[in-house]
Design an enzyme around this catalytic site. Structure first.
Site, short mmCIF file in Angstrom:
data_model
loop_
_atom_site.label_atom_id
_atom_site.label_comp_id
_atom_site.label_asym_id
_atom_site.label_seq_id
_atom_site.Cartn_x
_atom_site.Cartn_y
_atom_site.Cartn_z
N GLY A 15 0.79 -1.22 0.00
CA GLY A 15 0.00 0.00 0.00
C GLY A 15 0.83 1.27 0.00
O GLY A 15 0.29 2.37 0.02
N HIS A 16 2.16 1.16 -0.02
CA HIS A 16 3.03 2.36 0.02
C HIS A 16 4.04 2.31 -1.12
O HIS A 16 5.21 2.04 -0.89
CB HIS A 16 3.76 2.44 1.35
CG HIS A 16 4.35 3.78 1.64
ND1 HIS A 16 5.65 4.14 1.30
CD2 HIS A 16 3.83 4.87 2.24
CE1 HIS A 16 5.89 5.37 1.70
NE2 HIS A 16 4.80 5.83 2.28
N PHE A 17 3.73 2.46 -2.27
CA PHE A 17 2.51 2.87 -2.94
C PHE A 17 2.24 1.85 -4.02
O PHE A 17 3.20 1.41 -4.68
CB PHE A 17 2.68 4.27 -3.57
CG PHE A 17 3.05 5.33 -2.55
CD1 PHE A 17 2.07 5.86 -1.72
CD2 PHE A 17 4.35 5.77 -2.41
CE1 PHE A 17 2.39 6.85 -0.80
CE2 PHE A 17 4.66 6.75 -1.49
CZ PHE A 17 3.70 7.29 -0.68
N VAL A 66 7.78 2.41 -2.30
CA VAL A 66 8.85 3.23 -1.73
C VAL A 66 8.91 2.92 -0.23
O VAL A 66 7.87 2.90 0.44
CB VAL A 66 8.56 4.73 -1.95
CG1 VAL A 66 9.62 5.59 -1.29
CG2 VAL A 66 8.45 5.06 -3.43
#
Length: 136
Positions: A45-47, A52
């Site tokens: 979820g990041h991203f 990252v």
């Protein structure tokens, strides 16, 4: 130090043990390394489509490297963050990167330690900070 040796000085365990290896590289100098595989929990979820490593995770990796500097005092105790100052992010850390942290102790007063650190990918500075800890 391997992950197993790191477990002898800091209480972190997977998934929060965020170094592959660490070592003392000189008087008052420590180096820690972590290679980002791409399947880590902190990348979910990041991203999506552009993973990252979050800055807060980079700071935790740096802090774990700092604990190597005062390993003898940390054994059997819990090192806790006291603060982060002058944190600066200069680049991204992505899957496939190996981030290398170089840290040094600035001063020590009782159970309090003050350090500074920098993180590099391919010799390019990506993060730096001043850190403080309390060993309880």
């Amino acid at each position: 130090m391997t992950k197993e040796e790191l477990k002898q000085i800091i209480p972190h365990r997977e998934p929060m043990l965020l170094l592959d290896e660490a070592s003392l590289t000189g008087e008052n100098l420590a180096e820690g390394k972590y290679t980002v595989r791409g399947d880590e929990w902190f990348l979910q979820g990041h991203f999506p489509g552009n993973p990252v490593v979050p800055g807060v995770i980079q700071c935790e990796m740096m802090a774990q490297t700092c604990c190597v500097l005062f390993a003898e005092d940390v054994k059997g105790h819990t090192p806790l963050f006291g603060g982060l100052d002058k944190v600066r992010f200069k680049g991204q850390v992505k899957p496939g990167d190996t981030i290398v942290f170089r840290c040094s102790t600035v001063k020590h007063r009782g159970p309090f330690y003050f350090a500074q650190g920098e993180g590099f990918v391919n010799d390019t500075l990506v993060v730096k900070a001043e850190l403080s800890f309390a060993v309880t």
